[in-house]
Design an enzyme around this catalytic site. Structure first.
Site, PDB file in Angstrom:
ATOM      1  N   HIS A  25       0.841  -1.201   0.000  1.00 24.59           N
ATOM      2  CA  HIS A  25       0.000   0.000   0.000  1.00 24.59           C
ATOM      3  C   HIS A  25       0.873   1.246   0.000  1.00 24.59           C
ATOM      4  CE1 HIS A  25      -3.395  -2.623   1.761  1.00 24.59           C
ATOM      5  NE2 HIS A  25      -3.505  -2.508   0.441  1.00 24.59           N
ATOM      6  N   ARG A  67      -5.650  -7.117  -2.483  1.00 19.25           N
ATOM      7  CA  ARG A  67      -6.925  -7.782  -2.748  1.00 19.25           C
ATOM      8  C   ARG A  67      -6.827  -8.622  -4.014  1.00 19.25           C
ATOM      9  NH1 ARG A  67      -7.021  -5.953   1.451  1.00 19.25           N
ATOM     10  NH2 ARG A  67      -8.618  -4.756   2.554  1.00 19.25           N
ATOM     11  N   GLU A  76       0.497  -4.578  11.250  1.00 20.89           N
ATOM     12  CA  GLU A  76       0.118  -3.176  11.094  1.00 20.89           C
ATOM     13  C   GLU A  76       0.980  -2.393  12.077  1.00 20.89           C
ATOM     14  OE1 GLU A  76      -2.033  -1.960   8.942  1.00 20.89           O
ATOM     15  OE2 GLU A  76      -3.371  -3.611   8.375  1.00 20.89           O
ATOM     16  N   HIS A 135       2.423  -3.456   6.999  1.00 19.79           N
ATOM     17  CA  HIS A 135       1.489  -2.379   6.638  1.00 19.79           C
ATOM     18  C   HIS A 135       1.494  -1.348   7.754  1.00 19.79           C
ATOM     19  CE1 HIS A 135      -0.950  -4.338   3.340  1.00 19.79           C
ATOM     20  NE2 HIS A 135      -0.251  -5.379   3.792  1.00 19.79           N
ATOM     21  N   ARG A 153      -3.313   4.544  -2.210  1.00 20.59           N
ATOM     22  CA  ARG A 153      -3.167   3.214  -1.608  1.00 20.59           C
ATOM     23  C   ARG A 153      -2.770   2.144  -2.634  1.00 20.59           C
ATOM     24  NH1 ARG A 153      -5.654  -0.336   2.399  1.00 20.59           N
ATOM     25  NH2 ARG A 153      -6.571  -2.191   1.459  1.00 20.59           N
TER      26      ARG A 153
HETATM   27  O1  0X9 Z   1      -6.777  -4.052   4.449  1.00 18.31           O
HETATM   28  C1  0X9 Z   1      -5.621  -4.399   4.326  1.00 18.31           C
HETATM   29  O2  0X9 Z   1      -5.152  -4.782   3.269  1.00 18.31           O
HETATM   30  C2  0X9 Z   1      -4.719  -4.389   5.552  1.00 18.31           C
HETATM   31  N1  0X9 Z   1      -4.934  -3.220   6.301  1.00 18.31           N
HETATM   32  S1  0X9 Z   1      -4.467  -1.769   5.722  1.00 18.31           S
HETATM   33  O3  0X9 Z   1      -4.991  -0.743   6.570  1.00 18.31           O
HETATM   34  N2  0X9 Z   1      -2.906  -1.659   5.825  1.00 18.31           N
HETATM   35  O4  0X9 Z   1      -4.891  -1.643   4.398  1.00 18.31           O
HETATM   36  C3  0X9 Z   1      -5.026  -5.592   6.395  1.00 18.31           C
HETATM   37  C4  0X9 Z   1      -4.804  -6.897   5.713  1.00 18.31           C
HETATM   38  C5  0X9 Z   1      -4.990  -8.063   6.630  1.00 18.31           C
HETATM   39  N3  0X9 Z   1      -6.340  -8.064   6.971  1.00 18.31           N
HETATM   40  C6  0X9 Z   1      -6.930  -8.908   7.809  1.00 18.31           C
HETATM   41  N4  0X9 Z   1      -6.228  -9.870   8.405  1.00 18.31           N
HETATM   42  N5  0X9 Z   1      -8.195  -8.747   7.969  1.00 18.31           N
HETATM   43 ZN    ZN Z   2      -1.880  -1.668   4.096  1.00 19.30          ZN
END
Ligand code: 0X9
Ligand code: ZN
Length: 738
Positions: free
Chosen positions: A173, A250, A375, A302, A233
């Site tokens: 990101h 994603r 995180e 992250h 992002r």
């Molecule tokens: O949403 C994401 O991709 C990650 N958080 S961020 O704020 N850095 O974008 C988290 C990814 C891992 N998510 C879970 N384990 N739910």
């Molecule tokens: Zn992230």
């Protein structure tokens, strides 16, 4: 949660860009924390172009970029929000000033300030040129805009083909700048460690570390570029429409496009991409992983929230190797906290954040790797713009987390108590609880060698008892507990197939369990007369409050009276920390103290409101025992137990306090209600050798041993060294303690 609706019109007027002002991409925008209560609200704000700064409901609130029209929309939808930064433009300018100061001071050398893609690549090359044979830079792949994704391999010279491999990457990101600095810092420390740290030298003989600090260089550069966007992002795919980019996290091949925190809309910050692995960045990283035959562990860095997230992100199902995942996850979280005291809770996305489909660590989990999302700092505001002064501390604690992983993958076995270990137990019984002993990546355990080493009390010999192997990696511990109230101290060993014996806990630490002896207790039927500030009071709770959460109870857990914060209703907004403090309690000579009480608590999540317990020994500073890790909405009394051992051992006077506050400026809950407070100790006053528990070690104890002579299958007091046989060794204990 702060209500700003009344001043919104004024703000909107201030924030509307004037007609003659030059346009900046941030003009008229502010950062607001929005309390999203359902998907519909989030979608309506998104549709109106309000950009979330985290793609999710961040601990109940979502920071978003609002223009004046979004204020209006939020108000009309009755969505609550709090203005964090009234002017994004000003905020970014102030951040740039901070950066410049940090660069000028340069106290942290290269790590004083965030670095561009170029600067990172230059540094990687420097790592290689100054450490040939140990650090090797390579190109993982090439992005849409033609940038190289660079990685570095670090391992001891020689044939690395059988070494375990670990992958640490950052910056899927773009805007998560500290997630670039951390992998760079780890690379730096590992390389320095290769020169001067024997432990790292040994670990590098057994491990190959692969670090990719910037998975998303196009996006990363865009967050620095003039005309770019600090809050970008995604990557920079041209979606042939009005919106660019795919959310790389994603785009992975586990539950791709599965609907949890995903979107098929190109304008969304969680756009999944046109197809699974559609992006050059995810393809390159996938191909890299596929070429790492011994990859055992992975961290995807992250920011922000301070969390260690294990699999799965996509569901609440149990992941493969769950005990290893949990043991290492807890190790990482503890190691991080040990450096600067910052908490990074360990759990799963479903527990601590939200479910998300198609994320990188879920995909590496499917390849057999133990994978985490970390995180980084901060917990909340100021989000991605971590002050440069916090880069080094964040890196230091993350390096400790990385070291925990490096050590763990090179450990042959992992022990764990899936249900926890008992602390308070019944006298004269076997305390039975499960244990798992698992091989960490290869080798095996000789299952018949699992052994419990146990003694009653805190001196003398440990008896050995074998631990039953029940299935696979599962065992059952039968821990004998003496009748007279001496606590059982114990540790566990098991042998691996290579003949090495391994100990749990490590070093010379011990576990203990004992009979609960009440040191002191207050049933609250009479007023203990503690020091109660503000609205703390003793009396009958009136069942009031509950603007949010549940109202207070209408009686105690036992009897009518309790200590509570505002017995009539909710705590107030904008409350400072307000304490209920016990009178000093004599704890001299008492070890392994436990605090038990009945709780009926309602409090908003800790981004907003706080409820906590702390303890002070011998008039010293206050140590936090517990603080609400999430929102709490008790609707019945429950018994809670906290181990004070590490705080109180060796002290002579203890004060405990319950704290209400701080609270923020909206949303009130009914707060603390406390009943039946007890201090318990597992260290009884019994004496070793006092078989009949009469307080003296004498001939009667000898007679008891003689008459009980022989095997003891359950718990026998005569079996002073609890090895399962009443014999001469027990007799000698009586004589020795005469
Ligand atoms: O949403 C994401 O991709 C990650 N958080 S961020 O704020 N850095 O974008 C988290 C990814 C891992 N998510 C879970 N384990 N739910
Ligand atoms: Zn992230």
């Amino acid at each position: 949660m702060i209500m700003f609706q009344t001043i919104v019109l004024t703000l909107a007027a201030i924030l509307s860009p004037g007609l003659n002002e030059p346009k900046s991409p941030y003009d008229g925008l502010s950062i607001v924390n929005v309390k999203i209560e359902n998907k519909r609200q989030l979608n309506q704000l998104r549709e109106a172009g309000a950009r979330p700064l985290s793609c999710f409901d961040h601990g109940g609130a979502t920071p978003m970029l609002f223009s004046p029209k979004h204020y209006k929309l939020a108000n009309s939808l009755l969505i609550e929000f709090e203005v964090l930064e009234p002017s994004v433009q000003k905020y970014i300018e102030e951040f740039e000033v901070l950066r410049e100061e940090a660069r000028n001071n340069a106290v942290g050398g290269w790590f004083s300030d965030f670095k561009t893609w170029d600067e990172v690549n230059t540094k990687l090359s420097l790592f290689e040129s100054t450490n040939p044979g140990v650090a090797t830079v390579f190109t993982v792949g090439t992005t849409h805009e033609g940038r190289n994704i660079q990685g570095i391999r670090i391992t001891a010279p020689g044939d690395a083909s059988t070494r375990k491999q670990i992958l640490w990457n950052g910056c899927q990101h773009a805007r998560e700048w500290v997630a670039v600095m951390v992998p760079m810092y780890i690379a730096n420390e590992i390389i320095i460690g290769w020169e001067n740290n024997p432990e790292i030298q040994t670990l590098l003989e057994k491990t190959e570390i692969i670090i990719v600090p910037i998975v998303n260089p196009d996006g990363y550069e865009f967050t620095y570029a003039a005309g770019g966007d600090r809050f970008w992002r995604k990557n920079r795919r041209n979606n042939s429409g009005s919106c660019e980019g795919v959310d790389l996290n994603r785009n992975w091949g586990h539950e791709w496009n599965g609907g949890d925190s995903t979107s098929p809309n190109t304008c969304s910050d969680v756009y999944v991409g046109p197809s699974v692995f559609s992006e050059p960045e995810t393809q390159a990283m996938r191909d890299l992983v596929n070429k790492l035959p011994n990859l055992v562990a992975h961290i995807d860095f992250h920011s922000y929230s301070q969390l260690v997230l294990g699999p799965w992100a996509s569901s609440n199902n149990t992941p493969p190797q769950v005990n290893l995942v949990n043991t290492l996850g807890a190790n990482i979280s503890d190691a991080i906290e040990s450096i600067h005291g910052e908490t990074y809770l360990f759990g799963t996305g479903g527990d601590l954040l939200y479910l998300a489909d198609g994320v990188f660590p879920d995909w590496t989990t499917t390849t057999g790797t133990i994978s985490y999302t970390i995180e980084l700092r901060p917990t909340g505001s100021p989000g991605f713009d971590l002050p440069p002064s916090e880069i080094i501390p964040t890196c230091e604690e993350s390096f400790a987390g990385a070291m925990a992983m490096l050590r763990f993958v090179n450990e042959p076995v992992a022990f764990s108590f899936p249900n926890g270990a008992p602390v308070l137990v019944s006298p004269g019984e076997m305390s039975v609880f499960p244990l798992t002993i698992e091989t960490v990546f290869g080798g095996g355990v000789n299952t018949d060698t699992a052994t419990l080493h146990v003694r009653y009390g805190n001196d003398g010999v440990f008896a050995q008892r074998s631990i039953a192997h029940t299935a696979g990696s599962e065992y059952e511990v039968q821990l004998p507990v003496s009748m007279c109230g001496l606590q059982s101290e114990y540790w566990i060993t098991a042998e691996t197939t290579d003949g090495e014996t391994h100990r749990f806990p490590s070093g010379d630490e011990l576990f203990y369990a004992g009979v609960a002896n009440e040191v002191i207790g207050w049933n609250m039927n009479t007023n203990p007369g503690w020091n109660s500030a503000g609205q703390w009071d003793w009396g009958v709770p009136a069942g009031g409050g509950g603007a949010y959460g549940n109202p207070d109870p209408t009686n105690g857990a036992t009897g009518q009276n309790v200590y509570g914060y505002n017995l009539q209703g909710d705590y107030a907004n904008n409350l400072q920390q307000t304490h209920l403090t016990t009178t000093p309690i004599d704890i001299s000579g008492i070890n392994n103290l436990q605090l038990q009480f009945s709780r009926y608590l309602n409090v908003e999540q800790p981004s907003y409101d706080h409820a906590s317990i702390s303890a002070s020994v011998d008039g010293g500073s206050w140590t936090t025992v517990w603080t609400n890790p999430s929102g709490i909405e008790d609707n019945q009394w429950q018994t809670v137990l906290y181990d004070l051992t590490n705080i109180t051992n060796g002290g002579s006077s203890l004060e405990i306090r319950w704290t209400m506050g701080e609270t923020d400026s909206a949303w009130t809950y009914s707060g603390w209600n406390i009943d039946d407070v007890q201090l318990l100790s597992t260290s009884g006053s019994a004496t070793t050798g006092d078989v009949n528990c009469d307080g003296v070690v004498n001939v009667n104890d000898i007679l008891a041993i003689v008459s009980g002579w022989g095997p003891c299958s359950q718990v026998c007091n005569e079996d002073i060294i609890p090895d399962g046989t009443i014999n001469v060794s027990d007799l000698l204990q009586v004589i020795g303690n005469w």
